[in-house]
Design an enzyme around this catalytic site. Structure first.
Site, PDB file in Angstrom:
ATOM      1  CB  CYS A  50      -0.472   2.254   4.147  1.00  0.00           C
ATOM      2  SG  CYS A  50      -2.069   2.077   3.271  1.00  0.00           S
ATOM      3  CG  ASP A  51       3.141   1.215   4.360  1.00  0.00           C
ATOM      4  OD1 ASP A  51       2.841   1.596   5.540  1.00  0.00           O
ATOM      5  OD2 ASP A  51       3.020  -0.097   4.005  1.00  0.00           O
ATOM      6  CB  CYS A  97      -0.866   0.072   0.993  1.00  0.00           C
ATOM      7  SG  CYS A  97      -1.885   1.304   1.526  1.00  0.00           S
TER       8      CYS A  97
HETATM    9  C1  LIG Z   1       1.025  -3.465   5.381  1.00  0.00           C
HETATM   10  C2  LIG Z   1      -0.372  -2.777   5.427  1.00  0.00           C
HETATM   11  C3  LIG Z   1      -0.377  -1.438   5.801  1.00  0.00           C
HETATM   12  C4  LIG Z   1      -1.447  -0.461   5.818  1.00  0.00           C
HETATM   13  N1  LIG Z   1      -1.373   0.699   6.319  1.00  0.00           N
HETATM   14  C5  LIG Z   1      -2.292   1.503   6.205  1.00  0.00           C
HETATM   15  C6  LIG Z   1      -2.074   2.905   6.986  1.00  0.00           C
HETATM   16  O1  LIG Z   1      -1.048   3.420   7.255  1.00  0.00           O
HETATM   17  N2  LIG Z   1      -3.247   3.691   6.985  1.00  0.00           N
HETATM   18  C7  LIG Z   1      -4.384   3.214   6.284  1.00  0.00           C
HETATM   19  O2  LIG Z   1      -5.563   4.192   6.427  1.00  0.00           O
HETATM   20  N3  LIG Z   1      -4.781   2.102   5.875  1.00  0.00           N
HETATM   21  C8  LIG Z   1      -3.525   1.018   5.706  1.00  0.00           C
HETATM   22  N4  LIG Z   1      -3.691  -0.094   5.321  1.00  0.00           N
HETATM   23  C9  LIG Z   1      -5.285  -0.613   4.685  1.00  0.00           C
HETATM   24  C10 LIG Z   1      -5.795  -0.948   5.955  1.00  0.00           C
HETATM   25  O3  LIG Z   1      -5.291  -2.121   6.738  1.00  0.00           O
HETATM   26  C11 LIG Z   1      -7.191  -1.566   5.459  1.00  0.00           C
HETATM   27  O4  LIG Z   1      -7.920  -0.637   4.656  1.00  0.00           O
HETATM   28  C12 LIG Z   1      -8.263  -1.676   6.687  1.00  0.00           C
HETATM   29  O5  LIG Z   1      -7.539  -2.809   7.564  1.00  0.00           O
HETATM   30  C13 LIG Z   1      -9.547  -2.407   6.028  1.00  0.00           C
HETATM   31  O6  LIG Z   1     -10.354  -2.835   7.166  1.00  0.00           O
HETATM   32  P1  LIG Z   1     -11.525  -3.813   7.264  1.00  0.00           P
HETATM   33  O7  LIG Z   1     -12.103  -4.075   8.628  1.00  0.00           O
HETATM   34  O8  LIG Z   1     -12.290  -3.472   6.224  1.00  0.00           O
HETATM   35  O9  LIG Z   1     -10.704  -5.262   6.830  1.00  0.00           O
HETATM   36  P2  LIG Z   1      -9.592  -5.974   7.351  1.00  0.00           P
HETATM   37  O10 LIG Z   1      -8.557  -5.225   8.266  1.00  0.00           O
HETATM   38  O11 LIG Z   1      -8.842  -6.725   6.223  1.00  0.00           O
HETATM   39  O12 LIG Z   1     -10.212  -6.919   8.414  1.00  0.00           O
HETATM   40  C14 LIG Z   1     -10.975  -8.216   7.946  1.00  0.00           C
HETATM   41  C15 LIG Z   1     -11.395  -8.953   9.182  1.00  0.00           C
HETATM   42  O13 LIG Z   1     -12.176  -9.956   8.514  1.00  0.00           O
HETATM   43  C16 LIG Z   1     -11.746 -11.174   9.208  1.00  0.00           C
HETATM   44  N5  LIG Z   1     -12.587 -12.150   8.408  1.00  0.00           N
HETATM   45  C17 LIG Z   1     -11.903 -12.411   7.098  1.00  0.00           C
HETATM   46  N6  LIG Z   1     -12.843 -13.808   6.698  1.00  0.00           N
HETATM   47  C18 LIG Z   1     -13.645 -14.026   7.659  1.00  0.00           C
HETATM   48  C19 LIG Z   1     -14.457 -15.144   8.088  1.00  0.00           C
HETATM   49  N7  LIG Z   1     -14.794 -16.111   6.923  1.00  0.00           N
HETATM   50  N8  LIG Z   1     -15.095 -14.977   9.236  1.00  0.00           N
HETATM   51  C20 LIG Z   1     -14.931 -14.474  10.105  1.00  0.00           C
HETATM   52  N9  LIG Z   1     -14.014 -13.249  10.041  1.00  0.00           N
HETATM   53  C21 LIG Z   1     -13.389 -13.057   8.867  1.00  0.00           C
HETATM   54  C22 LIG Z   1     -10.570 -11.079   9.097  1.00  0.00           C
HETATM   55  O14 LIG Z   1      -9.989 -12.059  10.206  1.00  0.00           O
HETATM   56  C23 LIG Z   1     -10.176  -9.752   9.847  1.00  0.00           C
HETATM   57  O15 LIG Z   1     -10.181  -9.561  11.108  1.00  0.00           O
HETATM   58  C24 LIG Z   1      -2.843  -0.964   5.330  1.00  0.00           C
HETATM   59  C25 LIG Z   1      -2.787  -2.046   4.600  1.00  0.00           C
HETATM   60  C26 LIG Z   1      -1.721  -3.042   4.689  1.00  0.00           C
HETATM   61  C27 LIG Z   1      -1.883  -4.346   4.136  1.00  0.00           C
END
Ligand SMILES: Cc1cc2nc3c(=O)[nH]c(=O)nc-3n(C[C@H](O)[C@H](O)[C@H](O)COP(=O)(O)OP(=O)(O)OC[C@H]3O[C@@H](n4cnc5c(N)ncnc54)[C@H](O)[C@@H]3O)c2cc1C
Length: 309
Positions: free
Chosen positions: A134-135, A131
């Site tokens: 992000c980084d 990303c």
């Molecule tokens: C390396 C990295 C760095 C990042 N840095 C930043 C940053 O600095 N700033 C920023 O704004 N964004 C950053 N992001 C992006 C950010 O992490 C995501 O946009 C955010 O986490 C999305 O949130 P979410 O809750 O939609 O999904 P996720 O964080 O992906 O969470 C998904 C959840 O669903 C669960 N899940 C999946 N399938 C199932 C299932 N079948 N049953 C139960 N649970 C399930 C997973 O275990 C997890 O807990 C970064 C991403 C990465 C990879």
């Protein structure tokens, strides 16, 4: 019988938990295999509002969970393996057990595609990232040569964004032309800091021994020849896979598996809501996921209130 079951414990799921908990709905949050979600895999988060010095990704997620639990959310380790949405109450299969729910908030996120290299895995958070938004601004990448892997719109966007920070941005693509839209491809290739490296795949990220990225080893897929490019960062932009397979055929989604809400966060199944990266192929940020988690919680709360009137 649960009033609200939240699938996922990332920014979207835990924000939905905070709001539904404060509405006295005692939500059940199922963590999936990655408690805390994607943000737990990063070190410093510098763009989440309220933390002027930045905050460790893992710590941010622990705080979000505590905040939701303070108001009565229950966070349970468990993965949803299947759902039956044919009528009320909905039923979910969670690690072989049945859970029944009046409403469901899908917040299961999207996983980034990996290059599937051992060196990539070992250097994740040490210069390998998925990303640029992000980084990209981190000090370790400033005025350094950087590598972006990919050839689609995302790769072009990442490369263009990184020109603000890197000295040179190598765009490594396995074909001899970009897959991105014509206008995006032209704009990217016209940038003086972006240097395409065609017909090439990364075979190794260097240097695991030094525990930081110093470059990449490339193989030309046409000639088989190898070369090493010096770089301080590798940005892998070869796509995302939404974690929505269990909803296929039940919930409307696009051809890539991103859920398409019907209105607001409501899906085509009344009582099932969606939030975060599993429904967002554009922004994919912690703060947008949290915002959508809030919206889904409010929509679920209103759905339950209307049902019980
Ligand atoms: C390396 C990295 C760095 C990042 N840095 C930043 C940053 O600095 N700033 C920023 O704004 N964004 C950053 N992001 C992006 C950010 O992490 C995501 O946009 C955010 O986490 C999305 O949130 P979410 O809750 O939609 O999904 P996720 O964080 O992906 O969470 C998904 C959840 O669903 C669960 N899940 C999946 N399938 C199932 C299932 N079948 N049953 C139960 N649970 C399930 C997973 O275990 C997890 O807990 C970064 C991403 C990465 C990879």
């Amino acid at each position: 019988m649960e009033k609200v079951v939240i699938i996922g414990s990332g920014c979207a799921g835990l924000t939905a938990a905070l709001y539904t908990a404060r509405a006295n709905l005692r939500p059940l949050v199922l963590t999936g295999r990655q408690p805390g979600g994607l943000l737990t895999t990063t070190t410093v988060v510098e763009n989440y509002p309220g933390f002027p010095e930045g905050i460790d990704g893992y710590e941010l997620m622990v705080r979000m969970q505590k905040q939701a639990e303070r108001f009565g959310a229950r966070v349970q380790f468990g993965t949803v393996e299947g759902v039956n949405l044919s009528g009320q109450p909905f039923s979910l299969t969670v690690d072989g057990e049945q859970v029944q729910a009046e409403t469901i908030i899908i917040a299961s996120g999207a996983s980034h595609r990996h290059l599937n290299l051992e060196s990539e895995l070992k250097l994740e958070t040490k210069g390998v990232t998925y990303c640029a938004t992000c980084d990209g601004a981190l000090p370790m990448f400033r005025n350094q040569p950087l590598v972006v892997v990919g050839g689609g719109d995302s790769a072009c966007e990442e490369a263009t964004y990184l020109t603000r920070f890197g000295s040179t941005v190598y765009l490594v693509h396995r074909r001899n032309a970009l897959r991105a839209s014509k206008i995006m491809a032209e704009r990217t290739l016209a940038h003086e800091k972006i240097k395409p490296v065609w017909n090439s795949v990364v075979t190794e990220v260097l240097d695991v021994k030094q525990e930081k990225v110093t470059g990449v080893r490339l193989k030309n897929v046409e000639t088989g020849s190898e070369q090493v490019l010096d770089a301080a960062g590798v940005f892998v932009a070869i796509g995302h896979v939404p974690n929505t397979q269990i909803f296929k055929g039940l919930i409307h989604m696009d051809e890539h598996g991103y859920i398409i809400p019907k209105q607001g966060t409501a899906t085509n199944v009344p009582g099932v809501f969606v939030a975060g990266d599993c429904a967002d192929r554009i922004y994919r940020q912690a703060v947008t996921a949290a915002g959508l988690g809030c919206a889904a919680a409010i929509d679920a709360e209103r759905f339950l209130a209307a049902r019980n009137e």
